[in-house]
Each structure stands twice: as structure tokens, then as C-alpha cells.
Enzyme design. Structure first.
Site, PDB file in Angstrom:
ATOM      1  CG  ASP A   2      11.299  -1.389   2.062  1.00  0.00           C
ATOM      2  OD1 ASP A   2      11.750  -1.517   0.933  1.00  0.00           O
ATOM      3  OD2 ASP A   2      10.676  -2.308   2.638  1.00  0.00           O
ATOM      4  CE  LYS A  16      14.994  -2.359   2.549  1.00  0.00           C
ATOM      5  NZ  LYS A  16      14.779  -2.078   1.109  1.00  0.00           N
TER       6      LYS A  16
HETATM    7  P1  NDP Z   1       4.152   0.663   1.235  1.00  0.00           P
HETATM    8  O1  NDP Z   1       4.224   0.588   2.697  1.00  0.00           O
HETATM    9  O2  NDP Z   1       3.906   1.968   0.575  1.00  0.00           O
HETATM   10  O3  NDP Z   1       3.046  -0.351   0.686  1.00  0.00           O
HETATM   11  C1  NDP Z   1       3.126  -1.701   0.963  1.00  0.00           C
HETATM   12  C2  NDP Z   1       1.938  -2.395   0.330  1.00  0.00           C
HETATM   13  O4  NDP Z   1       2.134  -3.810   0.407  1.00  0.00           O
HETATM   14  C3  NDP Z   1       0.627  -2.104   1.065  1.00  0.00           C
HETATM   15  O5  NDP Z   1      -0.424  -2.190   0.158  1.00  0.00           O
HETATM   16  C4  NDP Z   1       0.606  -3.242   2.077  1.00  0.00           C
HETATM   17  O6  NDP Z   1      -0.687  -3.543   2.560  1.00  0.00           O
HETATM   18  C5  NDP Z   1       1.144  -4.383   1.271  1.00  0.00           C
HETATM   19  N1  NDP Z   1       1.780  -5.353   2.172  1.00  0.00           N
HETATM   20  C6  NDP Z   1       2.787  -5.134   3.040  1.00  0.00           C
HETATM   21  N2  NDP Z   1       3.073  -6.243   3.736  1.00  0.00           N
HETATM   22  C7  NDP Z   1       2.207  -7.174   3.298  1.00  0.00           C
HETATM   23  C8  NDP Z   1       2.017  -8.516   3.627  1.00  0.00           C
HETATM   24  N3  NDP Z   1       2.760  -9.134   4.575  1.00  0.00           N
HETATM   25  N4  NDP Z   1       1.053  -9.202   2.955  1.00  0.00           N
HETATM   26  C9  NDP Z   1       0.288  -8.590   2.017  1.00  0.00           C
HETATM   27  N5  NDP Z   1       0.432  -7.301   1.661  1.00  0.00           N
HETATM   28  C10 NDP Z   1       1.380  -6.612   2.291  1.00  0.00           C
HETATM   29  O7  NDP Z   1       5.520   0.014   0.712  1.00  0.00           O
HETATM   30  P2  NDP Z   1       6.209   0.141  -0.727  1.00  0.00           P
HETATM   31  O8  NDP Z   1       5.180   0.269  -1.788  1.00  0.00           O
HETATM   32  O9  NDP Z   1       7.272   1.146  -0.630  1.00  0.00           O
HETATM   33  O10 NDP Z   1       6.932  -1.277  -0.829  1.00  0.00           O
HETATM   34  C11 NDP Z   1       6.337  -2.402  -1.480  1.00  0.00           C
HETATM   35  C12 NDP Z   1       7.427  -3.379  -1.890  1.00  0.00           C
HETATM   36  O11 NDP Z   1       8.322  -2.739  -2.792  1.00  0.00           O
HETATM   37  C13 NDP Z   1       8.285  -3.918  -0.757  1.00  0.00           C
HETATM   38  O12 NDP Z   1       8.678  -5.242  -1.079  1.00  0.00           O
HETATM   39  C14 NDP Z   1       9.515  -3.015  -0.809  1.00  0.00           C
HETATM   40  O13 NDP Z   1      10.652  -3.652  -0.241  1.00  0.00           O
HETATM   41  C15 NDP Z   1       9.667  -2.857  -2.310  1.00  0.00           C
HETATM   42  N6  NDP Z   1      10.440  -1.717  -2.772  1.00  0.00           N
HETATM   43  C16 NDP Z   1      10.142  -0.449  -2.387  1.00  0.00           C
HETATM   44  C17 NDP Z   1      10.863   0.615  -2.879  1.00  0.00           C
HETATM   45  C18 NDP Z   1      10.522   2.028  -2.572  1.00  0.00           C
HETATM   46  O14 NDP Z   1      11.154   2.917  -3.138  1.00  0.00           O
HETATM   47  N7  NDP Z   1       9.546   2.312  -1.716  1.00  0.00           N
HETATM   48  C19 NDP Z   1      12.003   0.399  -3.779  1.00  0.00           C
HETATM   49  C20 NDP Z   1      12.193  -0.967  -4.186  1.00  0.00           C
HETATM   50  C21 NDP Z   1      11.429  -1.974  -3.671  1.00  0.00           C
HETATM   51  P3  NDP Z   1      -1.107  -3.086   4.043  1.00  0.00           P
HETATM   52  O15 NDP Z   1      -1.402  -1.629   3.920  1.00  0.00           O
HETATM   53  O16 NDP Z   1      -2.298  -3.916   4.372  1.00  0.00           O
HETATM   54  O17 NDP Z   1       0.054  -3.380   4.944  1.00  0.00           O
HETATM   55  O1  2IT Z   2      14.314  -1.746  -1.783  1.00  0.00           O
HETATM   56  C1  2IT Z   2      14.704  -0.628  -2.177  1.00  0.00           C
HETATM   57  O2  2IT Z   2      15.453  -0.500  -3.143  1.00  0.00           O
HETATM   58  C2  2IT Z   2      14.217   0.554  -1.450  1.00  0.00           C
HETATM   59  N1  2IT Z   2      13.421   0.425  -0.520  1.00  0.00           N
HETATM   60  C3  2IT Z   2      14.720   1.923  -1.825  1.00  0.00           C
HETATM   61  C4  2IT Z   2      16.047   2.183  -1.202  1.00  0.00           C
HETATM   62  C5  2IT Z   2      16.587   3.572  -1.395  1.00  0.00           C
HETATM   63  O3  2IT Z   2      17.648   3.829  -0.807  1.00  0.00           O
HETATM   64  O4  2IT Z   2      16.000   4.392  -2.103  1.00  0.00           O
END
Ligand code: NDP
Ligand code: 2IT
Length: 448
Positions: free
Chosen positions: A167, A127
Site C-alpha cells: 500500500d 490491513k
Molecule cells: P505509493 O506509496 O506508491 O504512492 C502514494 C502517492 O500518494 C505518492 O505520490 C504520495 O506522495 C501521495 N501521497 C501519500 N500520502 C499523501 C498525503 N497525505 N497527501 C498527499 N499525497 C500523498 O502508494 P500507492 O500508489 O500504492 O497508493 C495510493 C492510494 O491507492 C492509497 O490510497 C492506497 O491505499 C490505494 N490503493 C493502493 C493499492 C495498491 O495495490 N498499491 C490498491 C488499492 C488502493 P509522496 O511521495 O509525497 O508521499
Molecule cells: O487497498 C488495497 O486494496 C491494497 N492496498 C491492495 C491489497 C492487496 O492485498 O493486494
């Protein structure tokens, strides 16, 4: 005896990582479920295997200087944690968020090792990211930051070494700028990043995969109690990549999604966020890069609750898809009091230990992110396969593989997590199943 071994183990981990609360939280959960299993398995005795797994193979930090639109020089800190490469190249996302630090990235990298193992694909865990805040930055500032970040990161990654992805704060736009800089520096067109655009090596369904996969996993859990999404009220938190596609798939399966959120608060739409409203949210967040509160200007019957999370609204199913520790013990009790039967984590570690305990005591369906959000990285693995084969699979092919992988992960959780009463502890199941594959590979490869 068991609890003494866990305590001694955690004392040693705390001694070395005392100032990393999120990392310790993630390790504690694994230790509590995996150590009792290790005790029953002779092959792991005397190998100090879990202690080896909590120490990153390599942790890199570096300076990321860049020039803003006013001509001022800014400095951020970049990171890449290469946690474990026993079963494949390091693989995991990059997070750009002002809260990023060693503790958060080590917890994410540690979880990633188990998650990637569960996908059945050959990927180790890593990561990275930076304490850079993309909010309010121009496209050019984002590009210059990404270029500076990659100017150092390129030395440490490669298609057979370490393959980053997105992420929080890193989506298609950022992956594009990062990939462009990597290609310029290395003069190589390779699958060194995933989440790429379709015309330059990306995979269909990768943008949707984490959210879709989470809902497929929840569907598998609901099936074990002869239930489904049909007619269910669903709470989603977040409004980014994972939240958007979790909402889309929940709608397709007949669920009614009534909330989405961001770091400023949540919106509640009693009539449900339908396909058209979701399209509005996607435009709002992905193109305008605006706040979720603007939803109520477009749909005035909905309400915006500032500074709060959605968990006190009534629901059948909760899908936390924003960030770590966004759902605490009190939230969990409120969800249970309101009749929630299923919580499936789209984010990484969104539920606190107190919340997980409450769900387990109530014996509802609860899936930890390392199982239920593994569809994202699994589809990254499928993107890597397509890059190596130099061909593209269709949408239907990738979606079918994603569904199958989520179902396989669900089976693994049952294999290692079902207790005598028939209740499935998905936390225990995911941790042990994830552990076994990595630990066996480490044993085979010796003390390295
Ligand atoms: P994005 O940046 O697309 O979206 C993040 C969302 O979460 C936004 O709505 C953001 O709001 C909100 N957010 C972020 N930080 C905070 C906080 N401290 N408090 C409240 N709301 C918050 O990210 P993703 O959708 O990609 O990721 C969301 C989650 O999913 C994370 O935990 C990530 O690790 C996990 N994840 C992502 C994967 C992926 O493929 N993208 C895969 C597996 C897990 P704001 O706009 O106000 O910051
Ligand atoms: O938390 C996760 O699994 C991710 N942000 C996606 C990682 C990836 O390599 O696609």
C-alpha cells in the site's frame, strides 16, 4: 424510522470508537446505504450483523525497534488489523507512512472487507502497517525496518491465515525484504505475501493492476452513457504505484492526462503527459525516489503548483490516486463547474462525504474506491491462486481475468445501485453487493 436506526447504530459505533474519525467516516457511508437494505431483508433481522462487521476479529499492535545508519536505535509502532475472515483468509495491504494510526488502518481494513467480497475471489479483509516514514531512508535502513517488522508479524500471518501486500510506502522493494525475513523465520517458501517479484512467486500485471483496473472500471462506467476515454482530458493525483499505471492505461485508451501530484503539490502539463514523460516520472519516483516538482525541470513548459491538489484544473475525468480525503466538497464543486463527467477513485476514500454528495446530486459517474480500485487486490488473489497451483499465467491471461473481474464488479454495482430513474449509485451498489456475500457467510457460520 430508517434514519433513527442509522443514528442509533452510529451512536453505538461512536461510543466505542470515538477517537477514530476516518474509521467512523467509512462506517457511516456503509451504514447509510446498507441499513436501508437490511431493513427490507428478513434473514438479517435480529442478527446484529453490521455491528459484528464493524468490530475487528483481531487488532494487533507491536513494537518495531531498528537501528539507523548512524547507529541510533529507533522505535516505531506496527499494526495488523484482522477485520473479517468469513469468506477467506484476511487479505490487504501494509502502509508505511508517518500518519498511520488505528483509525486509518481500521477504515482501510473495513473497506477491504467489502472490496475483497466484490472481487468474487475467496478473500477476507485486513490491513496493517507502521507509522514509519520511508522518505529519506537508505536501502539498508528500509531493510532493517522490514526485518524487524516481520520478526513480529510472522506470528500472525500465513498463506491460509492472513496474506499482506503493499500500500502507500510499501512496494516491490519492501515486499522483498519482508518476504526474505518471513522465509528465514519459518523456513517455508509460501505465498504469504503478494506483490512478490516475478522470479520468486509474483504475478505478471500485479504492479499495474490497481491503476489499470481503475481505468477499466471507469471505461465500464463511461460505456453506460455511450462515452469513452478517447480524446478526454484526465486529472490524476498521486505519482506512486496506482497513479502511474492509471496514467499509463488512460493514455493507451486515448485520454490526455494533464496532472500528477505528490504530497508537496501537483504538476500541470497542458500538452499532456505522454508515454515518454510517464517513463521519466516512473524513473523519478521509483528509482531516484525524488519529488514530482522535478518534472518541470525536465519539461519546462509544465508548471508546478506547490501545496495544492489538481482538482481546480479543467477536465472530463478525474482519477484520485493518492490518499484519503484528498478531494473535498469545494474541489468537487469546481470539478463539476468545469464539466467533469466521471470520477473514479484509485485511492481508498479519497473523496470526502461532501464531495460524494455533490457528485451524486449532479448525477455524474462516481465510483468509490472499494469498487474501482479492487483490481489490485483481485490480482493479488490471482497471485495466490498461481502460488497454490505452482504455475504462472501469462500477461494476457492475467489482464483478461482482471478486465473480467472489473466488469463483474461493475455489473454488481448496477444490480444493487440503479434507481428508478436509471441513475447508478455505485456507492450504494458496491456497499450492498459487498455486504451480502460476507453477511450470508457469517450467518451460515454462526455467532463466532
Ligand atoms: P505509493 O506509496 O506508491 O504512492 C502514494 C502517492 O500518494 C505518492 O505520490 C504520495 O506522495 C501521495 N501521497 C501519500 N500520502 C499523501 C498525503 N497525505 N497527501 C498527499 N499525497 C500523498 O502508494 P500507492 O500508489 O500504492 O497508493 C495510493 C492510494 O491507492 C492509497 O490510497 C492506497 O491505499 C490505494 N490503493 C493502493 C493499492 C495498491 O495495490 N498499491 C490498491 C488499492 C488502493 P509522496 O511521495 O509525497 O508521499
Ligand atoms: O487497498 C488495497 O486494496 C491494497 N492496498 C491492495 C491489497 C492487496 O492485498 O493486494
Amino acid at each position: 424510522m430508517e434514519s433513527k436506526i442509522i443514528q442509533d447504530f452510529m451512536d453505538e459505533v461512536k461510543g466505542r470508537n470515538g477517537h477514530e474519525p476516518e474509521f467512523l467516516q467509512a462506517v457511516q457511508e456503509v451504514a447509510e446505504t446498507v441499513i436501508p437494505y437490511i431493513i427490507t431483508q428478513d434473514i438479517y433481522h435480529g442478527k446484529n450483523i453490521l455491528m459484528r462487521m464493524v468490530e475487528p476479529e483481531r487488532a494487533i499492535t507491536f513494537r518495531v525497534p531498528w537501528v539507523d545508519d548512524q547507529g541510533e536505535i529507533q522505535v516505531n509502532r506496527g499494526y495488523r488489523i484482522q477485520m473479517n475472515s468469513a469468506i477467506g483468509p484476511y487479505k490487504g495491504g501494509l502502509r508505511f507512512h508517518p500518519t498511520v494510526n488505528m483509525s486509518i488502518l481500521k477504515f482501510l481494513a473495513f473497506e477491504q472487507v467489502f472490496k475483497n467480497s466484490l472481487t468474487t475471489l475467496p478473500m477476507g479483509g485486513g490491513k496493517g502497517g507502521a507509522d514509519f516514514d520511508p522518505k529519506g531512508k537508505s536501502d539498508n535502513e528500509i531493510m532493517r525496518f522490514c526485518q524487524s517488522f516481520m520478526s513480529e508479524l510472522h506470528r500472525h500471518i500465513g498463506p491460509n491465515t492472513d496474506v499482506p501486500a503493499g500500500d502507500i510506502g510499501v512496494g516491490g522493494r519492501e515486499i522483498g525484504y519482508l518476504y526474505g525475513q518471513y522465509k528465514k523465520l519459518k523456513n517455508e517458501f509460501t505465498g504469504v505475501l503478494t506483490g512478490k517479484g516475478m522470479s520468486w512467486g509474483g504475478s505478471l500485471i500485479r504492479p499495474e493492476a490497481t491503476g489499470y483496473g481503475n481505468v477499466y472500471f471507469a471505461e465500464n462506467m463511461l460505456k453506460t452513457i455511450n462515452n469513452s476515454f478517447e480524446g478526454k482530458t484526465v486529472l490524476v493525483s498521486g505519482s506512486g504505484n496506482v497513479a502511474q499505471y492509471a496514467t499509463e492505461k488512460a493514455l493507451q485508451l486515448g485520454g490526455k492526462v494533464v496532472t500528477m501530484s505528490d504530497s508537496s503539490g501537483y504538476i500541470f502539463d497542458e500538452e499532456g503527459i505522454d508515454t515518454e514523460k510517464l517513463k521519466f516520472v516512473m524513473h523519478l519516483k521509483n528509482v531516484k525516489r525524488a519529488r514530482i516538482s522535478e518534472y518541470v525541470e525536465q519539461y519546462p513548459k509544465a508548471k508546478f503548483v506547490a501545496g495544492a491538489t489538481p482538482w481546480h484544473e479543467k477536465c472530463d475525468i478525474a482519477l484520485p490516486c493518492a490518499t484519503q480525503n484528498e478531494l473535498d466538497g469545494d474541489d468537487a464543486k469546481m470539478l463539476l463547474a468545469n464539466g467533469c463527467i466521471c470520477v473514479s477513485e484509485g485511492a481508498n476514500m479519497p473523496s470526502t462525504p461532501e464531495a460524494i454528495l455533490a457528485f451524486h446530486e449532479a448525477k455524474i459517474l462516481f465510483a468509490p474506491g472499494k469498487a474501482s480500485n479492487a483490481g489490485g487486490v483481485a490480482t493479488s488473489g490471482l497471485e495466490m491462486s498461481q502460488n497454490s497451483l505452482r504455475l504462472n499465467w501469462t500477461r494476457e491471461e492475467v489482464d483478461a481475468k482482471l478486465k473480467q473481474i472489473m466488469s463483474n464488479i461493475h455489473d454488481k454495482c448496477i444490480e444493487f445501485g440503479r434507481d428508478d430513474s436509471g441513475y447508478i449509485d455505485y456507492v450504494k451498489g458496491a456497499n450492498i453487493a459487498g455486504f451480502v456475500k460476507v453477511a450470508d457467510a457469517m450467518l451460515a457460520q454462526g455467532v463466532v
